[in-house]
Write a protein that holds these residues in place. Structure first.
Motif, PDB file in Angstrom:
ATOM      1  N   THR A  97      -4.906  -0.870 -21.496  1.00 57.74           N
ATOM      2  CA  THR A  97      -4.490  -0.013 -20.377  1.00 57.74           C
ATOM      3  C   THR A  97      -4.869   1.432 -20.649  1.00 57.74           C
ATOM      4  OG1 THR A  97      -2.616  -1.508 -19.988  1.00 57.74           O
ATOM      5  CG2 THR A  97      -2.593   0.632 -18.872  1.00 57.74           C
ATOM      6  N   LYS A  98      -5.583   2.042 -19.717  1.00 56.03           N
ATOM      7  CA  LYS A  98      -6.067   3.413 -19.875  1.00 56.03           C
ATOM      8  C   LYS A  98      -5.264   4.412 -19.040  1.00 56.03           C
ATOM      9  CE  LYS A  98      -9.292   4.863 -21.725  1.00 56.03           C
ATOM     10  NZ  LYS A  98     -10.700   5.134 -21.350  1.00 56.03           N
ATOM     11  N   ALA A  99      -4.870   4.013 -17.826  1.00 54.21           N
ATOM     12  CA  ALA A  99      -4.277   4.980 -16.906  1.00 54.21           C
ATOM     13  C   ALA A  99      -3.283   4.304 -15.973  1.00 54.21           C
ATOM     14  CB  ALA A  99      -5.368   5.684 -16.096  1.00 54.21           C
ATOM     15  N   LEU A 100      -2.409   5.133 -15.429  1.00 49.71           N
ATOM     16  CA  LEU A 100      -1.402   4.696 -14.468  1.00 49.71           C
ATOM     17  C   LEU A 100      -1.608   5.471 -13.172  1.00 49.71           C
ATOM     18  CD1 LEU A 100       1.305   3.374 -13.574  1.00 49.71           C
ATOM     19  CD2 LEU A 100       2.489   5.257 -14.751  1.00 49.71           C
ATOM     20  N   LEU A 101      -1.840   4.746 -12.086  1.00 43.87           N
ATOM     21  CA  LEU A 101      -2.014   5.366 -10.777  1.00 43.87           C
ATOM     22  C   LEU A 101      -0.677   5.394 -10.040  1.00 43.87           C
ATOM     23  CD1 LEU A 101      -3.726   6.417  -8.346  1.00 43.87           C
ATOM     24  CD2 LEU A 101      -4.065   4.005  -7.724  1.00 43.87           C
ATOM     25  N   ILE A 102      -0.322   6.574  -9.537  1.00 43.18           N
ATOM     26  CA  ILE A 102       0.865   6.759  -8.698  1.00 43.18           C
ATOM     27  C   ILE A 102       0.386   7.309  -7.360  1.00 43.18           C
ATOM     28  CG2 ILE A 102       3.068   7.962  -8.444  1.00 43.18           C
ATOM     29  CD1 ILE A 102       3.146   8.247 -11.504  1.00 43.18           C
ATOM     30  N   ILE A 103       0.678   6.599  -6.280  1.00 39.60           N
ATOM     31  CA  ILE A 103       0.331   7.086  -4.933  1.00 39.60           C
ATOM     32  C   ILE A 103       1.637   7.473  -4.256  1.00 39.60           C
ATOM     33  CG2 ILE A 103      -0.806   6.583  -2.749  1.00 39.60           C
ATOM     34  CD1 ILE A 103      -2.434   4.446  -4.132  1.00 39.60           C
ATOM     35  N   ASN A 104       1.927   8.754  -4.228  1.00 35.60           N
ATOM     36  CA  ASN A 104       3.223   9.256  -3.785  1.00 35.60           C
ATOM     37  C   ASN A 104       3.055  10.629  -3.149  1.00 35.60           C
ATOM     38  OD1 ASN A 104       6.044   9.703  -3.547  1.00 35.60           O
ATOM     39  ND2 ASN A 104       6.060  10.750  -5.533  1.00 35.60           N
ATOM     40  N   PRO A 105       3.355  10.722  -1.825  1.00 33.21           N
ATOM     41  CA  PRO A 105       3.768   9.713  -0.871  1.00 33.21           C
ATOM     42  C   PRO A 105       2.716   8.609  -0.734  1.00 33.21           C
ATOM     43  CG  PRO A 105       4.243  11.891   0.006  1.00 33.21           C
ATOM     44  CD  PRO A 105       3.400  12.087  -1.220  1.00 33.21           C
ATOM     45  N   ASN A 106       3.222   7.429  -0.329  1.00 34.62           N
ATOM     46  CA  ASN A 106       2.388   6.246  -0.461  1.00 34.62           C
ATOM     47  C   ASN A 106       1.614   5.899   0.804  1.00 34.62           C
ATOM     48  OD1 ASN A 106       2.284   2.946  -0.310  1.00 34.62           O
ATOM     49  ND2 ASN A 106       1.888   3.762  -2.353  1.00 34.62           N
ATOM     50  N   ASN A 107       0.412   5.470   0.588  1.00 30.62           N
ATOM     51  CA  ASN A 107      -0.416   4.832   1.595  1.00 30.62           C
ATOM     52  C   ASN A 107      -0.723   3.428   1.061  1.00 30.62           C
ATOM     53  OD1 ASN A 107      -2.331   4.069   3.479  1.00 30.62           O
ATOM     54  ND2 ASN A 107      -3.863   5.591   2.876  1.00 30.62           N
ATOM     55  N   PRO A 108      -0.277   2.363   1.715  1.00 27.83           N
ATOM     56  CA  PRO A 108      -0.051   2.243   3.154  1.00 27.83           C
ATOM     57  C   PRO A 108       1.391   2.242   3.636  1.00 27.83           C
ATOM     58  CG  PRO A 108      -0.273   0.060   2.217  1.00 27.83           C
ATOM     59  CD  PRO A 108      -0.431   1.030   1.069  1.00 27.83           C
ATOM     60  N   THR A 109       2.388   2.385   2.775  1.00 24.22           N
ATOM     61  CA  THR A 109       3.763   2.118   3.200  1.00 24.22           C
ATOM     62  C   THR A 109       4.468   3.311   3.808  1.00 24.22           C
ATOM     63  OG1 THR A 109       4.715   2.675   1.032  1.00 24.22           O
ATOM     64  CG2 THR A 109       3.970   0.397   1.366  1.00 24.22           C
ATOM     65  N   GLY A 110       3.986   4.535   3.564  1.00 22.58           N
ATOM     66  CA  GLY A 110       4.687   5.715   4.047  1.00 22.58           C
ATOM     67  C   GLY A 110       5.931   6.047   3.246  1.00 22.58           C
ATOM     68  N   ALA A 111       6.074   5.472   2.049  1.00 21.81           N
ATOM     69  CA  ALA A 111       7.248   5.706   1.215  1.00 21.81           C
ATOM     70  C   ALA A 111       7.084   6.976   0.371  1.00 21.81           C
ATOM     71  CB  ALA A 111       7.482   4.515   0.290  1.00 21.81           C
ATOM     72  N   VAL A 112       8.216   7.625   0.087  1.00 20.36           N
ATOM     73  CA  VAL A 112       8.268   8.715  -0.884  1.00 20.36           C
ATOM     74  C   VAL A 112       9.110   8.231  -2.051  1.00 20.36           C
ATOM     75  CG1 VAL A 112       8.974  11.100  -1.313  1.00 20.36           C
ATOM     76  CG2 VAL A 112       8.097  10.457   0.939  1.00 20.36           C
ATOM     77  N   TYR A 113       8.571   8.326  -3.246  1.00 17.82           N
ATOM     78  CA  TYR A 113       9.289   7.823  -4.411  1.00 17.82           C
ATOM     79  C   TYR A 113      10.402   8.782  -4.810  1.00 17.82           C
ATOM     80  CZ  TYR A 113       5.124   4.847  -4.907  1.00 17.82           C
ATOM     81  OH  TYR A 113       4.103   3.962  -4.693  1.00 17.82           O
ATOM     82  N   ASP A 114      11.571   8.217  -5.170  1.00 22.80           N
ATOM     83  CA  ASP A 114      12.672   9.078  -5.601  1.00 22.80           C
ATOM     84  C   ASP A 114      12.363   9.689  -6.970  1.00 22.80           C
ATOM     85  OD1 ASP A 114      13.803   7.361  -7.797  1.00 22.80           O
ATOM     86  OD2 ASP A 114      14.228   6.003  -6.147  1.00 22.80           O
ATOM     87  N   ARG A 115      13.027  10.781  -7.260  1.00 21.45           N
ATOM     88  CA  ARG A 115      12.713  11.542  -8.469  1.00 21.45           C
ATOM     89  C   ARG A 115      12.904  10.701  -9.726  1.00 21.45           C
ATOM     90  NH1 ARG A 115      11.852  16.782  -9.853  1.00 21.45           N
ATOM     91  NH2 ARG A 115      12.276  17.298 -12.033  1.00 21.45           N
ATOM     92  N   HIS A 116      13.968   9.912  -9.786  1.00 18.67           N
ATOM     93  CA  HIS A 116      14.217   9.091 -10.977  1.00 18.67           C
ATOM     94  C   HIS A 116      13.041   8.159 -11.253  1.00 18.67           C
ATOM     95  CE1 HIS A 116      16.165   6.434 -13.851  1.00 18.67           C
ATOM     96  NE2 HIS A 116      15.837   5.408 -13.086  1.00 18.67           N
ATOM     97  N   THR A 117      12.515   7.548 -10.197  1.00 24.74           N
ATOM     98  CA  THR A 117      11.394   6.620 -10.368  1.00 24.74           C
ATOM     99  C   THR A 117      10.171   7.333 -10.924  1.00 24.74           C
ATOM    100  OG1 THR A 117      12.178   5.174  -8.589  1.00 24.74           O
ATOM    101  CG2 THR A 117       9.832   5.054  -9.156  1.00 24.74           C
ATOM    102  N   VAL A 118       9.857   8.508 -10.379  1.00 26.27           N
ATOM    103  CA  VAL A 118       8.690   9.255 -10.859  1.00 26.27           C
ATOM    104  C   VAL A 118       8.909   9.698 -12.307  1.00 26.27           C
ATOM    105  CG1 VAL A 118       7.144  11.193 -10.414  1.00 26.27           C
ATOM    106  CG2 VAL A 118       8.232  10.032  -8.504  1.00 26.27           C
ATOM    107  N   GLU A 119      10.114  10.119 -12.640  1.00 24.56           N
ATOM    108  CA  GLU A 119      10.420  10.509 -14.019  1.00 24.56           C
ATOM    109  C   GLU A 119      10.225   9.343 -14.977  1.00 24.56           C
ATOM    110  OE1 GLU A 119      13.780  14.031 -13.388  1.00 24.56           O
ATOM    111  OE2 GLU A 119      14.404  11.936 -13.603  1.00 24.56           O
ATOM    112  N   GLU A 120      10.683   8.175 -14.589  1.00 26.28           N
ATOM    113  CA  GLU A 120      10.544   7.001 -15.450  1.00 26.28           C
ATOM    114  C   GLU A 120       9.079   6.601 -15.610  1.00 26.28           C
ATOM    115  OE1 GLU A 120      12.947   5.341 -17.299  1.00 26.28           O
ATOM    116  OE2 GLU A 120      13.980   7.201 -16.770  1.00 26.28           O
ATOM    117  N   MET A 121       8.309   6.723 -14.556  1.00 29.13           N
ATOM    118  CA  MET A 121       6.889   6.395 -14.663  1.00 29.13           C
ATOM    119  C   MET A 121       6.178   7.397 -15.578  1.00 29.13           C
ATOM    120  SD  MET A 121       6.089   5.153 -10.762  1.00 29.13           S
ATOM    121  CE  MET A 121       4.596   4.244 -11.124  1.00 29.13           C
TER     122      MET A 121
END
Length: 401
Positions: free
Chosen positions: A165-189
């Protein structure tokens, strides 16, 4: 004769259904294209601030510029990310690109050796998976949980990590779902990336198109331990898709930044520079915050109103469930295929196009595993959007078993 790396590369946004829609248009039929986030086609105007820059400064864009981008543009971008709380970003950490598409190409090509693995969400905007495959890498999908508003499943992220594993992709706000990730989730990632020495690719192009008081957490604000490449642009926030105005910024430890800068500089120099004309407007656009705020203003802005209409109308249809989008202008409904006799999400989308001249994208085009979703854009005027979704409901009633 053809590269084997193209074998699994595709874009359903402009795939089989899209070309069928073009055929129907050539026959004189009117198609409502809910397949792509292209605001200009639905009457979203160019900001006045940008028109003024273009009419007064075009001569400045006649020659090649710095391979990273014009100084004024990079200064404005660096200031924007600093204002969000990103530490240590200077104009020299900015690369202006021909859309996020080119930025993703530069970054993935710079990072990927043959067989490297990149963690990407499912569902996922297909651009990223395509770039990884073209570079000789492997996209490994981690789950996002629809029941939790499409938040990433942290356990899924962790269990997919391997020595490759080389990299982790985070799409936030998300396409295609229109979701915004909560802060805790982004911190954990971010923590997961640090623990496993992963580069973070953070696609944040919808960060200014937030709905209903949603708060966005820029990944690069969470620390300076991980190397973070952040991606953004003006295509959506200022309705300038055709300008192809994007950028990437580099943040993190100095030693890692030095290495990625060397690679990005090499790749950027090959194409000399990105489109200079679009770079002229970046300072004015980033200063013009009101244009974007107006689109998402609760109860008034077009994107806010139309997203609300789309959500409410879709939820009226028996056999469809949808999570409300909290950013961007996408919704990602789930359809009970068995109720209507559809073989797959693509079968539904094609039959809908043939029967009602409405073009949507099947969820499998975003690597959604259950093949029971489709994406629509909430860009038409509210009445037109309401009528279109009513037609989808009528179509399903005709198919209901």
């Amino acid at each position: 004769m053809i590269s084997n790396r193209l074998a699994d590369v595709f874009s359903d946004i402009r795939g089989e259904l899209y070309y069928r829609a073009l055929e129907k248009e050539a026959e004189g039929q009117k198609i409502l294209k809910l397949n792509t986030g292209n605001p200009a086609t639905f009457g979203f105007p160019m900001p006045t601030s940008i028109k003024e820059v273009l009419t007064s400064s075009l001569d400045k864009a006649l020659g090649y510029c710095d391979l990273r981008g014009m100084a004024a543009a990079r200064e404005a971008i660096a200031a924007y990310h600093t204002s969000l709380g990103v530490r240590g970003v200077t104009p020299n950490d900015v690369y202006v690109t021909n859309g996020v598409s080119e930025a993703s190409y530069l970054s993935v090509t710079a990072l990927c050796s043959e067989g490297d693995e990149f963690l990407v969400p499912t569902p996922c905007y297909s651009l990223w998976v395509n770039m990884i495959r073209l570079a000789g890498g492997k996209a490994v999908f981690y789950d996002c949980d629809e029941a939790s508003g499409w938040q990433p499943d942290l356990a899924s992220v962790r269990e997919k990590i391997t020595p490759k594993t080389k990299a982790l992709l985070i799409i936030n706000p998300n396409n295609p779902t229109g979701a915004v990730y909560d802060r805790h989730t982004v911190e954990e990632m971010y923590k997961i990336a640090c623990e496993n020495d992963l580069v973070i690719l953070s696609d944040e192009i919808y960060d200014r198109l937030l709905l209903d008081g949603a708060c966005h957490t820029p990944t690069a604000t969470l620390g300076e331990e991980a190397l973070v490449l952040s991606f953004n642009g003006l295509s959506k926030s200022h309705c300038l898709c055709g300008f192809r105005c994007g950028w990437l910024t580099v943040s993190g430890p100095a030693d890692k930044k030095k290495k990625i800068h060397a690679a990005l500089t090499t790749l950027s120099s090959i194409r000399l520079c990105s489109n200079a004309m679009m770079q002229l407007v970046i300072p004015a656009a980033l200063a013009d915050t009101e244009y974007t705020k107006e689109m998402v203003r609760s109860g008034e802005g077009r994107v806010a109103v139309q997203s609300k209409v789309a959500y409410e109308e879709l939820n009226k249809i028996d056999g469809i469930e949808v999570v409300k989008n909290t950013a961007a202008f996408y919704l990602f409904p789930k359809i009970e295929l068995e109720k209507f006799g559809f073989a797959s999400d693509k079968d539904f989308a094609m039959q809908l196009l043939e029967a009602k001249n409405i073009l949507v994208v099947a969820g499998s085009g975003f690597y959604c595993k259950d093949n029971r979703h489709f994406r629509i854009v909430a860009l038409p005027r509210a009445e037109e959007l309401k009528t279109a979704i009513e037609k989808i409901g009528e179509f399903l009633d005709e198919k209901r078993r």
